[in-house]
Design a protein around this motif. Sequence first.
Motif, short mmCIF file in Angstrom:
data_model
loop_
_atom_site.label_atom_id
_atom_site.label_comp_id
_atom_site.label_asym_id
_atom_site.label_seq_id
_atom_site.Cartn_x
_atom_site.Cartn_y
_atom_site.Cartn_z
N SER A 99 23.32 32.29 47.15
CA SER A 99 21.82 32.40 47.02
C SER A 99 21.48 32.33 45.38
O SER A 99 22.39 32.21 44.59
N GLU A 100 20.21 32.30 45.29
CA GLU A 100 19.61 32.34 43.63
C GLU A 100 20.27 33.45 43.23
O GLU A 100 20.34 33.40 41.87
N ILE A 101 20.00 34.65 43.78
CA ILE A 101 20.64 35.91 43.13
C ILE A 101 21.99 36.03 42.71
O ILE A 101 22.48 36.46 41.76
N PHE A 102 22.95 35.18 43.68
CA PHE A 102 24.37 34.96 43.31
C PHE A 102 24.38 34.30 41.96
O PHE A 102 25.25 34.56 41.16
N SER A 103 23.60 33.10 41.79
CA SER A 103 23.78 32.20 40.90
C SER A 103 23.26 33.10 39.49
O SER A 103 23.71 33.01 38.48
N HIS A 104 22.41 34.06 39.64
CA HIS A 104 21.87 34.63 38.47
C HIS A 104 22.92 35.50 37.87
O HIS A 104 23.22 35.93 36.63
N THR A 105 23.67 36.17 38.99
CA THR A 105 24.47 37.11 38.71
C THR A 105 25.68 36.49 37.92
O THR A 105 26.42 37.14 37.07
N ILE A 124 44.00 42.23 25.84
CA ILE A 124 42.58 41.69 25.59
C ILE A 124 42.61 40.15 26.17
O ILE A 124 41.68 40.02 26.91
N ASP A 125 43.54 39.33 25.61
CA ASP A 125 43.75 38.01 25.86
C ASP A 125 43.91 37.88 27.33
O ASP A 125 43.31 36.92 28.10
N ARG A 126 44.63 38.57 27.83
CA ARG A 126 45.07 38.63 29.52
C ARG A 126 43.83 38.94 30.34
O ARG A 126 43.55 38.15 31.04
N LEU A 127 43.16 40.03 29.80
CA LEU A 127 41.84 40.21 30.49
C LEU A 127 40.76 39.36 30.55
O LEU A 127 40.16 38.95 31.58
N LEU A 128 40.79 38.55 29.40
CA LEU A 128 39.61 37.41 29.19
C LEU A 128 40.16 36.33 30.36
O LEU A 128 39.31 35.82 30.71
N LYS A 129 41.44 36.20 30.40
CA LYS A 129 41.77 35.05 31.36
C LYS A 129 41.61 35.48 32.74
O LYS A 129 41.14 34.62 33.50
N GLN A 130 41.96 36.65 32.95
CA GLN A 130 41.48 37.04 34.48
C GLN A 130 39.98 37.19 34.79
O GLN A 130 39.66 36.54 35.71
N LEU A 131 39.23 37.51 33.78
CA LEU A 131 37.71 37.34 33.79
C LEU A 131 37.39 36.04 33.98
O LEU A 131 36.42 35.47 34.92
N GLN A 132 37.92 34.97 33.42
CA GLN A 132 37.46 33.74 33.48
C GLN A 132 38.14 33.11 34.84
O GLN A 132 37.32 32.45 35.42
N GLN A 133 39.01 33.34 35.45
CA GLN A 133 39.41 33.00 36.67
C GLN A 133 38.61 33.63 37.61
O GLN A 133 37.99 33.05 38.52
N VAL A 134 38.14 34.86 37.57
CA VAL A 134 37.00 35.68 38.57
C VAL A 134 35.69 35.03 38.28
O VAL A 134 34.98 34.26 39.63
N ASN A 135 35.28 34.39 37.26
CA ASN A 135 34.12 33.64 37.03
C ASN A 135 34.27 32.21 37.85
O ASN A 135 33.13 31.70 38.25
N THR A 136 35.53 31.77 37.51
CA THR A 136 35.66 30.60 38.32
C THR A 136 35.39 30.63 39.77
O THR A 136 34.73 29.69 40.25
N GLN A 137 36.00 31.45 40.14
CA GLN A 137 36.14 31.89 41.59
C GLN A 137 34.45 32.18 42.16
O GLN A 137 34.06 31.71 43.23
N MET A 138 33.79 32.74 41.59
CA MET A 138 32.34 33.32 41.77
C MET A 138 31.57 31.85 41.67
O MET A 138 30.68 31.66 42.34
N GLN A 139 31.63 30.98 40.71
CA GLN A 139 31.24 29.79 40.76
C GLN A 139 31.35 28.69 41.76
O GLN A 139 30.73 28.19 42.36
N ALA A 140 32.63 28.90 42.41
CA ALA A 140 33.16 28.21 43.64
C ALA A 140 32.25 28.69 44.89
O ALA A 140 31.66 28.05 45.61
N TRP A 141 32.05 30.04 44.83
CA TRP A 141 31.08 30.86 45.80
C TRP A 141 29.90 30.44 45.61
O TRP A 141 29.37 30.12 46.88
N VAL A 142 29.31 30.24 44.64
CA VAL A 142 28.00 29.79 44.33
C VAL A 142 27.85 28.31 44.74
O VAL A 142 26.71 28.16 45.56
#
Length: 153
Positions: free
Chosen positions: A70-76, A47-65
């Motif tokens: 767009s506004e839709i990406f920000s909401h997602t 679970i800890d490993r998956l949480l860290k991976q999800l945090q990395q994906v969220n960080t990449q999504m933040q960089a994309w936004v």
Amino acid sequence: MDLPSSWDALRKQARKLETQLDEQMISYRKLVSTKVNDTENDLESGIDRLLKQLQQVNTQMQAWVSSGGSEIFSHTLTRHQEILQDLTQEFYRLRSSLRAKQEHATLLQDFREFDRLRIDLEDGDSVEQALLKEHASINRNSGQVLETIVFFY
């Protein structure tokens, strides 16, 4: 972890990780609600490993936004961040509950050991055995105070 090249790839990766986390959290909830055993370490580390991976994906999504999404990406992204926060908080709460159960089980085991020692000591008559008996009684009473303290936390 491969770096996805598109928003859709990041979103799909986030959903996949969230689904895996949901499945593991269900198992972890069952573990915490039933009994204490040694399988929690593998589950916790997964679970800890998956949480860290999800945090990395969220960080990449933040960089994309941040780079003009767009506004839709920000909401997602906000929704995925909320899911990560909820899963992380639940994991910490469950882990804390499991630790408390483990400590309680350890204390109960200590009480059983003290009671066995007391019974063994009651069979003897020597001064040394009487002192050991008194020591066991003091330890048992101290343990009961600790159990009461742990129970209230």
